[in-house]
Design an enzyme around this catalytic site. Sequence first.
Site, PDB file in Angstrom:
ATOM      1  CG  ASP A  46      -1.680   1.136   1.430  1.00 47.90           C
ATOM      2  OD1 ASP A  46      -2.819   1.330   0.742  1.00 47.90           O
ATOM      3  OD2 ASP A  46      -1.388   2.365   2.007  1.00 47.90           O
ATOM      4  CE1 TYR A  51       0.548   7.785   2.394  1.00 48.58           C
ATOM      5  CE2 TYR A  51       0.904   5.641   1.841  1.00 48.58           C
ATOM      6  CZ  TYR A  51       0.365   6.622   2.543  1.00 48.58           C
ATOM      7  OH  TYR A  51      -0.891   6.109   3.004  1.00 48.58           O
ATOM      8  CE  LYS A  76      -3.701   4.556   0.620  1.00 46.04           C
ATOM      9  NZ  LYS A  76      -2.184   4.591   0.983  1.00 46.04           N
ATOM     10  CG  HIS A 109      -4.862   9.398   0.289  1.00 43.15           C
ATOM     11  ND1 HIS A 109      -3.532   9.417   0.014  1.00 43.15           N
ATOM     12  CD2 HIS A 109      -4.975   9.097   1.666  1.00 43.15           C
ATOM     13  CE1 HIS A 109      -2.920   8.984   1.225  1.00 43.15           C
ATOM     14  NE2 HIS A 109      -3.633   8.855   2.026  1.00 43.15           N
ATOM     15  CG  LEU A 191       0.484  -2.701  13.739  1.00 43.28           C
ATOM     16  CD1 LEU A 191       1.999  -2.664  13.950  1.00 43.28           C
ATOM     17  CD2 LEU A 191      -0.274  -3.865  14.690  1.00 43.28           C
ATOM     18  CB  ILE A 229      -1.876  -2.172   4.868  1.00 43.83           C
ATOM     19  CG1 ILE A 229      -2.903  -1.021   5.350  1.00 43.83           C
ATOM     20  CG2 ILE A 229      -2.393  -2.909   3.834  1.00 43.83           C
ATOM     21  CD1 ILE A 229      -2.971   0.255   4.269  1.00 43.83           C
ATOM     22  CE  LYS A 231       6.881   2.769   7.705  1.00 41.68           C
ATOM     23  NZ  LYS A 231       7.265   4.133   8.593  1.00 41.68           N
ATOM     24  CB  VAL A 233      11.275   0.536   7.175  1.00 41.15           C
ATOM     25  CG1 VAL A 233      10.401   1.531   6.408  1.00 41.15           C
ATOM     26  CG2 VAL A 233      11.683   1.427   8.585  1.00 41.15           C
ATOM     27  NE  ARG A 237       9.775  -3.101  15.878  1.00 37.75           N
ATOM     28  CZ  ARG A 237       9.664  -2.020  16.327  1.00 37.75           C
ATOM     29  NH1 ARG A 237       9.420  -1.004  15.318  1.00 37.75           N
ATOM     30  NH2 ARG A 237       9.764  -1.812  17.479  1.00 37.75           N
ATOM     31  CG  ASN A 241       4.342  -6.560  11.995  1.00 38.85           C
ATOM     32  OD1 ASN A 241       4.322  -7.095  12.903  1.00 38.85           O
ATOM     33  ND2 ASN A 241       4.561  -5.418  11.513  1.00 38.85           N
TER      34      ASN A 241
HETATM   35  P1  NAD Z   1       0.569   1.206  11.892  1.00 36.94           P
HETATM   36  O1  NAD Z   1      -0.568   1.153  12.964  1.00 36.94           O
HETATM   37  O2  NAD Z   1       0.945   0.205  10.927  1.00 36.94           O
HETATM   38  O3  NAD Z   1       2.087   1.315  12.610  1.00 36.94           O
HETATM   39  C1  NAD Z   1       3.138   1.297  12.301  1.00 36.94           C
HETATM   40  C2  NAD Z   1       4.152   1.601  13.463  1.00 36.94           C
HETATM   41  O4  NAD Z   1       4.046   0.468  14.343  1.00 36.94           O
HETATM   42  C3  NAD Z   1       5.640   1.432  12.858  1.00 36.94           C
HETATM   43  O5  NAD Z   1       6.434   2.547  12.576  1.00 36.94           O
HETATM   44  C4  NAD Z   1       6.390   0.817  13.959  1.00 36.94           C
HETATM   45  O6  NAD Z   1       6.883   1.850  14.881  1.00 36.94           O
HETATM   46  C5  NAD Z   1       5.453   0.084  14.867  1.00 36.94           C
HETATM   47  N1  NAD Z   1       5.451  -1.184  14.282  1.00 36.94           N
HETATM   48  C6  NAD Z   1       5.302  -2.001  13.424  1.00 36.94           C
HETATM   49  N2  NAD Z   1       5.439  -3.307  13.404  1.00 36.94           N
HETATM   50  C7  NAD Z   1       5.859  -3.683  14.785  1.00 36.94           C
HETATM   51  C8  NAD Z   1       6.364  -4.734  15.614  1.00 36.94           C
HETATM   52  N3  NAD Z   1       5.987  -6.038  14.874  1.00 36.94           N
HETATM   53  N4  NAD Z   1       6.448  -4.479  16.739  1.00 36.94           N
HETATM   54  C9  NAD Z   1       6.441  -3.157  17.350  1.00 36.94           C
HETATM   55  N5  NAD Z   1       6.355  -2.066  16.686  1.00 36.94           N
HETATM   56  C10 NAD Z   1       6.032  -2.309  15.490  1.00 36.94           C
HETATM   57  O7  NAD Z   1       0.731   2.836  11.364  1.00 36.94           O
HETATM   58  P2  NAD Z   1       0.578   3.508   9.820  1.00 36.94           P
HETATM   59  O8  NAD Z   1       1.846   3.382   9.197  1.00 36.94           O
HETATM   60  O9  NAD Z   1       0.079   5.104  10.324  1.00 36.94           O
HETATM   61  O10 NAD Z   1      -0.401   2.788   8.959  1.00 36.94           O
HETATM   62  C11 NAD Z   1      -0.157   1.464   8.106  1.00 36.94           C
HETATM   63  C12 NAD Z   1      -0.359   1.906   6.817  1.00 36.94           C
HETATM   64  O11 NAD Z   1      -1.468   2.451   6.580  1.00 36.94           O
HETATM   65  C13 NAD Z   1       0.746   3.016   6.338  1.00 36.94           C
HETATM   66  O12 NAD Z   1       1.982   2.738   5.981  1.00 36.94           O
HETATM   67  C14 NAD Z   1      -0.150   3.613   4.966  1.00 36.94           C
HETATM   68  O13 NAD Z   1       0.299   2.504   3.896  1.00 36.94           O
HETATM   69  C15 NAD Z   1      -1.670   3.239   5.349  1.00 36.94           C
HETATM   70  N6  NAD Z   1      -2.276   4.592   5.738  1.00 36.94           N
HETATM   71  C16 NAD Z   1      -3.035   5.100   5.189  1.00 36.94           C
HETATM   72  C17 NAD Z   1      -3.642   6.306   5.456  1.00 36.94           C
HETATM   73  C18 NAD Z   1      -4.915   6.899   4.581  1.00 36.94           C
HETATM   74  O14 NAD Z   1      -5.274   7.868   4.959  1.00 36.94           O
HETATM   75  N7  NAD Z   1      -5.374   6.040   3.740  1.00 36.94           N
HETATM   76  C19 NAD Z   1      -3.189   7.133   6.464  1.00 36.94           C
HETATM   77  C20 NAD Z   1      -2.246   6.417   7.303  1.00 36.94           C
HETATM   78  C21 NAD Z   1      -1.713   5.308   7.228  1.00 36.94           C
END
Ligand code: NAD
Length: 274
Positions: A46, A51, A76, A109, A191, A229, A231, A233, A237, A241
């Site tokens: 995604d 981004y 998006k 978006h 998460l 989805i 996230k 990097v 992790r 996940n």
């Molecule tokens: P998320 O809930 O996926 O949390 C990501 C964060 O959680 C990471 O940066 C890391 O700090 C932590 N994390 C991830 N795996 C972990 C693990 N196994 N153990 C401990 N910590 C862990 O938050 P996100 O990135 O905001 O959302 C996920 C995806 O959703 C984004 O990357 C994006 O693709 C999408 N998104 C879309 C919108 C939208 O408006 N459509 C907005 C925000 C995000």
Amino acid sequence: MTTSPSIQLNDGRLMPQLGLGVWQASVAQAREAVRTALECGYRSIDTAAIYENEEGVGQGLGDAGVPRDEVFVTTKLWNESQGYDEAMRALPASLDRLGLDYVDLFLIHWPAPQRGRYVDSWRALAHLRNEGRVRSIGVSNFTPAHLQRLFDDTGITPAVNQVELHPYLQQRELRHFHARFGIVTEAWSPLGQGQALNDDVIIRVARKHGRTPAQVVIRWHLECGQVAIPKSVTPERIRENFRVFDFRLDADDIAAIDDLDRNHRIGPHPDRFF
Ligand code: NAD
């Protein structure tokens, strides 16, 4: 290799239930994360024009060498590109950056109602789908009122609505609305951007199953029937996940997590973001 189960969209296509999000990843980080994810079994990525890492996603897809038709790529339409003509131009620009000739899912978006253009944008997405440059079309951050407007004005139902959804914001009413109209719910910030991982209830359920808090929250999404989805990097992790297909939560676990709902929004309200 383990793969994610898929969900059938209302246009008949299949979407993996678990994918990788790459918001706030640089081009280089996105490239690396996508390659790692594909190598450990993810088949859905995604991204979004805003981004500014679509190039990295495309490079990661190329590095991993997974056949194109085995990967589900979402991007998006950004708010400033809303409008019929603008959206018609935005998609080829995204495809160019991704190095792809189609995406599997193209989302509006945000509704950005103050701009008054999401219906026009939606007509463009439908056109792009008919041309084959996107396989499925959907929206993100739409409330029932915005969705109703799309139905009324165009008669075309989105395949997916991607919204903020995690244990602290469970979006029950919206999920019921989606179910009524055959729209798949996709959870962003699944998460809670890490917040949900420090919750005592989640930690207790994780200990009970010998799993990590992230795995428990992802499992909860899968058992609720939505797409998630998460996230990361960080290679370890990303792999962690995805190791969620060999255990199940029981009814007590689900009830305990369902109880954590407190209408706590991390991102902006869709009516007030443009
Ligand atoms: P998320 O809930 O996926 O949390 C990501 C964060 O959680 C990471 O940066 C890391 O700090 C932590 N994390 C991830 N795996 C972990 C693990 N196994 N153990 C401990 N910590 C862990 O938050 P996100 O990135 O905001 O959302 C996920 C995806 O959703 C984004 O990357 C994006 O693709 C999408 N998104 C879309 C919108 C939208 O408006 N459509 C907005 C925000 C995000």
